[in-house]
Design a protein around this motif. Sequence first.
Motif, mmCIF file in Angstrom:
data_model
loop_
_atom_site.group_PDB
_atom_site.id
_atom_site.type_symbol
_atom_site.label_atom_id
_atom_site.label_comp_id
_atom_site.label_asym_id
_atom_site.label_seq_id
_atom_site.Cartn_x
_atom_site.Cartn_y
_atom_site.Cartn_z
ATOM 1 N N GLY A 139 0.837 -1.186 0.000
ATOM 2 C CA GLY A 139 0.000 0.000 0.000
ATOM 3 C C GLY A 139 0.876 1.240 0.000
ATOM 4 O O GLY A 139 2.039 1.201 0.420
ATOM 5 N N SER A 140 0.340 2.354 -0.474
ATOM 6 C CA SER A 140 1.087 3.608 -0.470
ATOM 7 C C SER A 140 0.228 4.706 0.127
ATOM 8 O O SER A 140 -1.009 4.612 0.160
ATOM 9 C CB SER A 140 1.532 3.982 -1.887
ATOM 10 O OG SER A 140 0.412 4.164 -2.730
ATOM 11 N N TRP A 141 0.887 5.750 0.594
ATOM 12 C CA TRP A 141 0.189 6.829 1.264
ATOM 13 C C TRP A 141 0.934 8.144 1.086
ATOM 14 O O TRP A 141 2.118 8.167 0.756
ATOM 15 C CB TRP A 141 0.027 6.527 2.760
ATOM 16 C CG TRP A 141 1.311 6.174 3.454
ATOM 17 C CD1 TRP A 141 1.840 4.931 3.621
ATOM 18 C CD2 TRP A 141 2.246 7.090 4.054
ATOM 19 N NE1 TRP A 141 3.040 4.988 4.286
ATOM 20 C CE2 TRP A 141 3.314 6.307 4.564
ATOM 21 C CE3 TRP A 141 2.299 8.456 4.213
ATOM 22 C CZ2 TRP A 141 4.404 6.878 5.219
ATOM 23 C CZ3 TRP A 141 3.391 9.036 4.858
ATOM 24 C CH2 TRP A 141 4.417 8.240 5.361
ATOM 25 N N TRP A 144 -4.686 7.577 1.397
ATOM 26 C CA TRP A 144 -4.326 6.162 1.362
ATOM 27 C C TRP A 144 -4.858 5.537 0.083
ATOM 28 O O TRP A 144 -5.952 5.909 -0.388
ATOM 29 C CB TRP A 144 -4.958 5.426 2.544
ATOM 30 C CG TRP A 144 -4.215 5.547 3.840
ATOM 31 C CD1 TRP A 144 -3.208 6.401 4.133
ATOM 32 C CD2 TRP A 144 -4.444 4.774 5.029
ATOM 33 N NE1 TRP A 144 -2.789 6.233 5.421
ATOM 34 C CE2 TRP A 144 -3.530 5.228 5.997
ATOM 35 C CE3 TRP A 144 -5.314 3.768 5.371
ATOM 36 C CZ2 TRP A 144 -3.464 4.707 7.278
ATOM 37 C CZ3 TRP A 144 -5.261 3.232 6.644
ATOM 38 C CH2 TRP A 144 -4.345 3.686 7.590
ATOM 39 N N GLN A 191 -3.402 0.122 1.228
ATOM 40 C CA GLN A 191 -3.141 0.581 2.592
ATOM 41 C C GLN A 191 -4.332 0.279 3.508
ATOM 42 O O GLN A 191 -4.164 -0.177 4.641
ATOM 43 C CB GLN A 191 -2.865 2.089 2.564
ATOM 44 C CG GLN A 191 -2.311 2.643 3.853
ATOM 45 C CD GLN A 191 -0.827 2.371 4.041
ATOM 46 O OE1 GLN A 191 -0.195 1.718 3.220
ATOM 47 N NE2 GLN A 191 -0.275 2.860 5.125
ATOM 48 N N TYR A 192 -5.537 0.505 3.005
ATOM 49 C CA TYR A 192 -6.730 0.183 3.804
ATOM 50 C C TYR A 192 -6.785 -1.312 4.112
ATOM 51 O O TYR A 192 -7.149 -1.734 5.221
ATOM 52 C CB TYR A 192 -7.996 0.596 3.057
ATOM 53 C CG TYR A 192 -8.297 2.076 3.116
ATOM 54 C CD1 TYR A 192 -8.827 2.644 4.274
ATOM 55 C CD2 TYR A 192 -8.061 2.900 2.025
ATOM 56 C CE1 TYR A 192 -9.118 4.002 4.338
ATOM 57 C CE2 TYR A 192 -8.341 4.270 2.080
ATOM 58 C CZ TYR A 192 -8.868 4.810 3.238
ATOM 59 O OH TYR A 192 -9.144 6.148 3.299
ATOM 60 N N CYS A 209 4.509 -5.487 9.332
ATOM 61 C CA CYS A 209 4.706 -4.691 8.123
ATOM 62 C C CYS A 209 6.099 -4.067 8.140
ATOM 63 O O CYS A 209 6.714 -3.897 9.191
ATOM 64 C CB CYS A 209 3.665 -3.575 8.015
ATOM 65 S SG CYS A 209 1.955 -4.148 7.912
ATOM 66 N N GLY A 248 7.711 -0.488 6.571
ATOM 67 C CA GLY A 248 7.316 0.773 5.950
ATOM 68 C C GLY A 248 8.518 1.602 5.558
ATOM 69 O O GLY A 248 9.527 1.651 6.273
ATOM 70 N N THR A 307 3.934 0.827 2.308
ATOM 71 C CA THR A 307 3.805 -0.176 3.368
ATOM 72 C C THR A 307 3.698 -1.559 2.737
ATOM 73 O O THR A 307 2.945 -1.740 1.781
ATOM 74 C CB THR A 307 2.558 0.082 4.226
ATOM 75 O OG1 THR A 307 2.601 1.417 4.734
ATOM 76 C CG2 THR A 307 2.493 -0.897 5.393
ATOM 77 N N ASP A 363 3.110 -5.683 3.692
ATOM 78 C CA ASP A 363 2.716 -6.683 4.684
ATOM 79 C C ASP A 363 3.689 -7.857 4.618
ATOM 80 O O ASP A 363 3.779 -8.548 3.608
ATOM 81 C CB ASP A 363 1.292 -7.162 4.396
ATOM 82 C CG ASP A 363 0.731 -8.039 5.509
ATOM 83 O OD1 ASP A 363 1.521 -8.732 6.170
ATOM 84 O OD2 ASP A 363 -0.495 -8.046 5.701
#
Length: 505
Positions: free
Chosen positions: A175-177, A188, A192-193, A252, A254, A273, A275
């Motif tokens: 995921g990215s943010w 997000w 990411q969610y 995770c 990050g 991020t 997992d």
Amino acid sequence: MDQEKVNILLVDDQPAKLLAYEVILKELGENLVAVSSGREALEFLLKNEVAVILVDVCMPELDGFELAAMIRDHPRFQKTAMIFISAIQVSDFDRLRGYEMGAVDYVPVPVVPEVLRAKIRVFAELYRKTRQLERLNAELEDRVRARTAELEQSTARLVESEQRRSMAIAAGKMGSWDWDWVNGDWMWDEGQYKIFGVDPKSFELTSENIQGLFHPEDVDELRQAWEGFGKGQTSYEAEFRVLRPDGEVRWCVGTAAATSDRHGRVVRVSGVTVDITDRKRAEERQSLLTREVDHRAKNALALAQSIVRLTRAQNVSAYVRAVEGRITALARVHTVLSLSSWQGAEIRRLVTEEIAPYSEAGQIQIEGGEVQLQPATAQTLALALHELVTNSAKYGSLSVLLGRLAITWEVQDDTLILAWVESGGPKVTKPKQKGFGTRSVIASIETQLGGRADFDWRAEGLICRLTVPLRSVFSPESQAFREMSDQDRKPAVQSQVGQTISVRL
């Protein structure tokens, strides 16, 4: 006035090709940045603005198509010009795939220097003009001190685009943010969610809510890293745990990087991020397996040591044969247990393995249902069977061709009842005192397993009845043993070894 130089990112895993591109594009007078992998390209992009990206299609680990997809999925780089370079024959399908990934052009090798320079020059100048317009627009905003309706619509479109991020990132447990350092707004993507286990429709993206999703033991370290951006730190990478609303804990890793304005002030922090829960669990399983192997090896060595120390014989040759036989019996049951990953041993296979050296003449009959034995029960029973079959081969029914041996078993009330019946051998007389083999069988079954060994010395052949409880046996392989403290476990191991020594097999 000299025009502002822009960054041109060159991505290729071959140093020679990178050098060639630098020579060709040097006369443009721009900042040429050469990297040798997709990962280096992503790291640079998170920290810097880029006008044009020149990407080699064929690279190990992350090829040009995959890199382009990841770049294009990020809102900052949706309009960044990407040119693919391919040293292989390009088909129409490859061109279409390149354009779908966001490429604005496709250049074959060998490269024509004049053509490549012309293409790069056009996109660099377009980027420069775009940046100039952005600066003019920012200055206009400062003068009127208000955002225009057009900028509000642009922000809305950006948020909507963020919600439609590619599922490829989410499927890859990534995921990215983005976080606006000035006004505190968060963005997000879908991945990411998913990693944090929250619903984008109901979860409000605020710093307080996001912090509540981190494991309490990891919050302080992450807060210190965040504060470091305000003190001049430009990037950070760390492992942390996510505590999902449903109670599940996910591991995770990050990576975050800060973007600064022309005055060096932080204006935005972006990150990715990943997992890594599956990797962490695999590491834990490997560690557990290592400890389990170490424990079993020590237990096997303790059994072997007791066999060597307590075997009795009239001379050296007899001693060597006795020790070799008992160690071999232990090795056979170890093989059976290894095939089941030390979950247990099926009794039929165990009996078959122990009588195998004497079964070729067809004198032995076995009968019984499927019974799964615990590892400790299997080891002890195997050594007892070895002692019985060895004695039978020397003095009992297996010592003559007409002799017969029947081995049967059944389970009654969680108790294994095994009958050893010899017939057709030399006439049997009850011994005045128990021999070493008899004492060994009795000690192993009764002392170690809490069972019973009964001997009936009939004239036509020995009958031995072994009664073994299946669920009350203490085993170093049991879950209860693993959960004991080291101090509690030590006397238990000593007791197990002591019992083995008392068997004298």
